[in-house]
Scaffold this active site. Sequence first.
Site, mmCIF file in Angstrom:
data_model
loop_
_atom_site.group_PDB
_atom_site.id
_atom_site.type_symbol
_atom_site.label_atom_id
_atom_site.label_comp_id
_atom_site.label_asym_id
_atom_site.label_seq_id
_atom_site.Cartn_x
_atom_site.Cartn_y
_atom_site.Cartn_z
ATOM 1 N N ASP A 59 -22.033 -38.869 -31.121
ATOM 2 C CA ASP A 59 -23.134 -39.950 -30.597
ATOM 3 C C ASP A 59 -23.199 -40.196 -29.138
ATOM 4 O OD1 ASP A 59 -20.223 -40.927 -30.105
ATOM 5 O OD2 ASP A 59 -20.028 -41.785 -32.205
ATOM 6 N N ASP A 61 -22.719 -42.780 -26.185
ATOM 7 C CA ASP A 61 -22.537 -44.126 -26.142
ATOM 8 C C ASP A 61 -22.885 -44.809 -24.636
ATOM 9 O OD1 ASP A 61 -21.444 -44.871 -28.415
ATOM 10 O OD2 ASP A 61 -19.347 -43.793 -27.911
ATOM 11 N N ASP A 140 -9.420 -44.859 -23.229
ATOM 12 C CA ASP A 140 -8.009 -44.121 -23.467
ATOM 13 C C ASP A 140 -7.609 -43.106 -22.694
ATOM 14 O OD1 ASP A 140 -10.414 -42.776 -24.631
ATOM 15 O OD2 ASP A 140 -9.600 -43.397 -26.826
HETATM 16 P P1 ATP Z 1 -16.095 -39.065 -30.741
HETATM 17 O O1 ATP Z 1 -17.410 -39.939 -30.803
HETATM 18 O O2 ATP Z 1 -16.398 -37.515 -30.938
HETATM 19 O O3 ATP Z 1 -15.169 -39.517 -31.957
HETATM 20 P P2 ATP Z 1 -15.792 -40.432 -28.389
HETATM 21 O O4 ATP Z 1 -14.811 -40.249 -27.199
HETATM 22 O O5 ATP Z 1 -17.184 -40.764 -28.140
HETATM 23 O O6 ATP Z 1 -15.529 -39.268 -29.742
HETATM 24 P P3 ATP Z 1 -15.740 -43.173 -29.689
HETATM 25 O O7 ATP Z 1 -14.871 -43.562 -30.685
HETATM 26 O O8 ATP Z 1 -17.248 -42.864 -29.900
HETATM 27 O O9 ATP Z 1 -15.059 -41.652 -29.398
HETATM 28 O O10 ATP Z 1 -15.778 -44.005 -28.414
HETATM 29 C C1 ATP Z 1 -16.352 -43.798 -27.082
HETATM 30 C C2 ATP Z 1 -15.479 -44.137 -26.067
HETATM 31 O O11 ATP Z 1 -15.184 -45.562 -26.042
HETATM 32 C C3 ATP Z 1 -14.387 -43.141 -25.742
HETATM 33 O O12 ATP Z 1 -14.642 -41.973 -25.300
HETATM 34 C C4 ATP Z 1 -13.331 -43.885 -25.042
HETATM 35 O O13 ATP Z 1 -13.752 -43.842 -23.629
HETATM 36 C C5 ATP Z 1 -13.567 -45.312 -25.551
HETATM 37 N N1 ATP Z 1 -12.730 -45.946 -26.576
HETATM 38 C C6 ATP Z 1 -12.903 -45.626 -27.842
HETATM 39 N N2 ATP Z 1 -12.041 -46.252 -28.657
HETATM 40 C C7 ATP Z 1 -11.219 -46.598 -27.774
HETATM 41 C C8 ATP Z 1 -9.712 -47.079 -27.704
HETATM 42 N N3 ATP Z 1 -9.120 -47.540 -28.998
HETATM 43 N N4 ATP Z 1 -9.108 -47.601 -26.588
HETATM 44 C C9 ATP Z 1 -9.901 -47.279 -25.170
HETATM 45 N N5 ATP Z 1 -10.835 -46.609 -25.151
HETATM 46 C C10 ATP Z 1 -11.669 -46.383 -26.333
HETATM 47 MG MG MG Z 2 -18.386 -41.115 -29.361
#
Ligand code: ATP
Ligand code: MG
Length: 436
Positions: A59, A61, A140
């Site tokens: 996705d 963001d 994170d």
């Molecule tokens: P994917 O979408 O491939 O699962 P992602 O890194 O994009 O991985 P998301 O859950 O979509 O993960 O979250 C987007 C961003 O928001 C992350 O890259 C991170 O920077 C931040 N994030 C998400 N969840 C947390 C959390 N629990 N604590 C801190 N930062 C977070």
């Molecule tokens: Mg993501």
Amino acid sequence: MINKRLAVEVLSRDQHNISRSNMSVNAVKVLHRLNRAGYQAYLVGGGVRDLLLDQEPKDFDIATDATPEQIKDLFRNCRLIGRRFRLAHILFGREVIEVATLRGHHQETDTEKLAKQSDGGMLLRDNVYGTIDEDAERRDFTVNALYYNVADYSIIAYGGGIDDLEAGILRMIGDPETRYKEDPVRMLRAIRFATKLDMIMSPETEKPIKTMAPLLSSIPAPRLFEEYQKLFLSGKALANYHMLNEYNLFQQLFPVCADLLENNMQGKESALYQLVCKNTDLRLANDQRVTPAFIIAAFLWNPIEARAQAVMVEAELSYYDAMMVAMNDICDQQCRSIAIPKRFTSMARDVWHLQLRLPRRSGAKAFKLLTHPKFRAGYDLLLLRGEIEGGEVEELAQWWTTFQHTTETIQRDMVRKLGAPKKRRRAPKKKPRTPE
Ligand code: ATP
Ligand code: MG
């Protein structure tokens, strides 16, 4: 709270390989519209990380300094969601672009409406807005603290995220223990990214997990269902299964399986879990459909059987009736950790019922079972069980394999060979208690 400032590195447009043509068209539209309206607008997190790794992001963001209300004013197709984190969702047909306002640090003076922390240090609400530097400190992992700036197409990386990405190191930003306390789900995310991105956790990131794993019990069950799906339905189920066990996290997600696994990782239970994970990964690799219900059904099968054995003795019930009680018990117990939506528990129940019905094939039963809407899933679990258990279960699975792929004449012959239908044996009814 993180006191040490994070290192910042900026890669200009010609120093990286990210191009807007690899992004979602809608994400690019949102970025440009925010930017034209005078706001900062960044593609952030997994979207940037995966593009840098030449992978397809799940996705896209976006982070901005516009508040949720200002975002809403700018986009007609916008919904504001969330309490814990207020976010804007911009809807383009089936695609949702998530836009978050840059997050800041909490101050002593913040009202509960904006931010709230539990006694244990867990963040219950988090709606304090801030600068991009502060926002990065709240993310994170360093490889997730990457921002693609649409104003000049540069990448802003915090905490050495680019180096870590190149070296394959997953490093928690700030003090890992504090960060896991704030949000224990970060432990699950560490495992998920380590396997998904083929990275190694840095020693400080890894060290606290085994002992802090029980903190997951404070996470609401619906959130853990989301995480369960990401862990087991993204093509890395087997690797995640192993790592979750290694870090004492599997037992937090599946406490009903934990007793059977204890000191027995070589047993038939773990063998079944590994097989179902491997199969799910294979199905995804072959673009076949997967459902969260099937893994749940397979994971809970052994605990249900074990519980049924106990119920038979305790409540003097027949095997069949004891299985019905055990299915309810185990399913209810499991839903306290992972809130499995009803449509999936009801499919899992169908799969379990079919395990009891598939041995009963005589007369017209086998033909009728073939038309059961969940026959395929029930048969799939029988196959996996057969592979692990061998013996009668394996023979039964083979019988069904042949039965499905042969002519009607042979099918009739197969059923005839089984003999006449047997009556189901029921346990003798207990005498009603007479009032004294
Ligand atoms: P994917 O979408 O491939 O699962 P992602 O890194 O994009 O991985 P998301 O859950 O979509 O993960 O979250 C987007 C961003 O928001 C992350 O890259 C991170 O920077 C931040 N994030 C998400 N969840 C947390 C959390 N629990 N604590 C801190 N930062 C977070
Ligand atoms: Mg993501």
